[in-house]
Design a protein around this motif. Structure first.
Motif, mmCIF file in Angstrom:
data_model
loop_
_atom_site.group_PDB
_atom_site.id
_atom_site.type_symbol
_atom_site.label_atom_id
_atom_site.label_comp_id
_atom_site.label_asym_id
_atom_site.label_seq_id
_atom_site.Cartn_x
_atom_site.Cartn_y
_atom_site.Cartn_z
ATOM 1 N N VAL A 6 0.865 -1.188 0.000
ATOM 2 C CA VAL A 6 0.000 0.000 0.000
ATOM 3 C C VAL A 6 0.895 1.230 0.000
ATOM 4 C CG1 VAL A 6 -1.788 1.298 1.214
ATOM 5 C CG2 VAL A 6 -1.869 -1.210 1.184
ATOM 6 N N VAL A 7 0.914 1.933 -1.125
ATOM 7 C CA VAL A 7 1.693 3.166 -1.247
ATOM 8 C C VAL A 7 0.808 4.328 -0.808
ATOM 9 C CG1 VAL A 7 2.909 4.711 -2.826
ATOM 10 C CG2 VAL A 7 3.093 2.227 -3.109
ATOM 11 N N GLY A 8 1.334 5.179 0.065
ATOM 12 C CA GLY A 8 0.514 6.218 0.671
ATOM 13 C C GLY A 8 -0.284 5.665 1.833
ATOM 14 N N ALA A 9 0.307 4.724 2.560
ATOM 15 C CA ALA A 9 -0.430 3.950 3.563
ATOM 16 C C ALA A 9 -0.889 4.776 4.756
ATOM 17 C CB ALA A 9 0.427 2.784 4.052
ATOM 18 N N THR A 10 -0.212 5.866 5.063
ATOM 19 C CA THR A 10 -0.608 6.645 6.240
ATOM 20 C C THR A 10 -1.607 7.742 5.904
ATOM 21 O OG1 THR A 10 1.294 8.124 5.974
ATOM 22 C CG2 THR A 10 1.575 6.203 7.431
ATOM 23 N N ARG A 34 8.130 7.841 6.537
ATOM 24 C CA ARG A 34 8.604 7.852 7.925
ATOM 25 C C ARG A 34 8.064 6.630 8.671
ATOM 26 N NH1 ARG A 34 6.812 13.215 10.530
ATOM 27 N NH2 ARG A 34 8.216 12.473 12.167
ATOM 28 N N PRO A 35 8.702 5.483 8.494
ATOM 29 C CA PRO A 35 8.193 4.261 9.129
ATOM 30 C C PRO A 35 8.278 4.259 10.649
ATOM 31 C CG PRO A 35 10.289 3.846 8.026
ATOM 32 C CD PRO A 35 9.865 5.218 7.629
ATOM 33 N N ASP A 36 9.044 5.190 11.231
ATOM 34 C CA ASP A 36 9.147 5.252 12.687
ATOM 35 C C ASP A 36 8.177 6.252 13.314
ATOM 36 O OD1 ASP A 36 11.183 3.374 12.700
ATOM 37 O OD2 ASP A 36 12.723 4.896 12.398
ATOM 38 N N ALA A 37 7.433 6.997 12.490
ATOM 39 C CA ALA A 37 6.510 8.003 13.009
ATOM 40 C C ALA A 37 5.238 7.345 13.537
ATOM 41 C CB ALA A 37 6.179 9.015 11.923
ATOM 42 N N ALA A 38 4.467 8.114 14.295
ATOM 43 C CA ALA A 38 3.273 7.584 14.963
ATOM 44 C C ALA A 38 2.263 6.964 13.993
ATOM 45 C CB ALA A 38 2.612 8.687 15.787
#
Length: 304
Positions: A6-10, A34-38
């Motif tokens: 899923v691209v644009g997953a957040t 940013r895989p480490d962001a909330a």
């Protein structure tokens, strides 16, 4: 247990698609800068695997897509809530093409692209720029020969949960008060994406305009008011005011008032019987979100 990227997953659509895929038993790689962001951590807690990639970096996208069965692609639209500063129409097109190129290079077997209702009418009428952008990305996907599905939703009901359409205790937009406008719950985009991946034989090669409801803005304001127990009048913003923010925004609103998306709500519901209309969406999630936003606005006003 095949994997979908899923691209644009957040983002708004990406979160909805991720949730529906996880509920359907798919593995999900949630692509984010940013895989480490909330937001990414929340997806990880739900069961997705956050991976780093940038839509401006094709190599990172290819790495994220390697070995996956399918890929869902969505890009920001200029002017929509959460759009990156300085983001342009050409950025959107380039990003969409980059994701398609990466899916092709990685040998993805099914690409589901989140387009926009009306994109298929490009050859018969002048369309707003955001619709043209989606059409250009669709055409690139076709040229690549990718096995693809184009989901073309109308405007989202979620636009009514914040400052995009709520201002000064009113529903305020440039829509003509008594011209019906089509809307759709973003969760239903997730449902359609999951449906497409689960039934590729029925969905590869399809481009479908999708809408969940069709009401006048005046009626939308009345239905929201009833759901939250608070009167929200409808205020029509003059097109001239919208044009001050950008001529293209004025063109888009004029098109929606004069021609519009024209998706088939009954056909959309036949494809997905659980499709939400505005009242259902308000009952499930919308009313609570709108009430919370208004309460925060009220509190901020009291402390000025």
């Amino acid at each position: 247990m095949k994997t979908i990227v899923v691209v644009g997953a957040t983002g708004l659509q990406g979160r909805a698609v991720t949730a529906q895929l996880l509920a359907g038993g798919w593995r999900v790689r949630a692509v984010t800068r940013r895989p480490d962001a909330a937001p990414a951590r929340a997806l990880a807690q739900a069961g997705a695997a956050p991976v780093h990639a940038e839509m401006d970096d094709v190599a990172s996208l290819v790495a994220a897509a390697e070995g996956a069965h399918g890929l869902f692609s969505v890009q920001p639209t200029v002017g929509s809530p959460g759009t990156p500063p300085g983001f342009s129409a050409e950025d959107e097109v380039r990003w969409g093409r980059n994701v398609a190129d990466a899916a092709h290079a990685a040998g993805v077997r099914h690409l589901v692209y989140a387009s926009l209702a009306g994109a298929g009418r490009h050859d018969t009428e002048k369309l707003p720029q955001n619709t043209v952008n989606k059409w250009r990305i669709e055409q690139h996907i076709r040229r690549l020969g990718l096995p693809a599905t184009f989901l073309r939703p109308v405007s989202f009901m979620e636009n009514y949960t914040g400052a995009y359409h709520l201002r000064d205790g009113a529903v305020a937009t440039a829509f003509a008060a008594d011209v019906p406008q089509q809307t759709m719950a973003v969760d239903d985009v997730g449902a359609f994406a999951a449906l497409a991946f689960a039934h590729p034989g029925e969905w590869i090669g399809r481009a479908v305009d999708l809408a969940g409801d069709e009401l006048t803005p005046r009626r939308i304001a009345a239905v929201i008011s009833e759901a939250i127990g608070r009167t929200l009048p409808y205020v029509q913003i003059p097109i001239e005011v919208i044009a001050q923010a950008g001529e293209e925004f004025a063109v888009a609103y004029t098109w929606l008032n004069e021609r519009g998306y024209r998706a088939d709500v009954a056909f959309t519901r036949a494809l997905h019987p659980g499709l939400m209309d505005l009242r259902t969406w308000l009952e499930r999630t919308g009313a609570a979100r709108i009430a919370a936003f208004l309460a925060a606005q009220d509190a901020a006003g009291q402390h000025r």
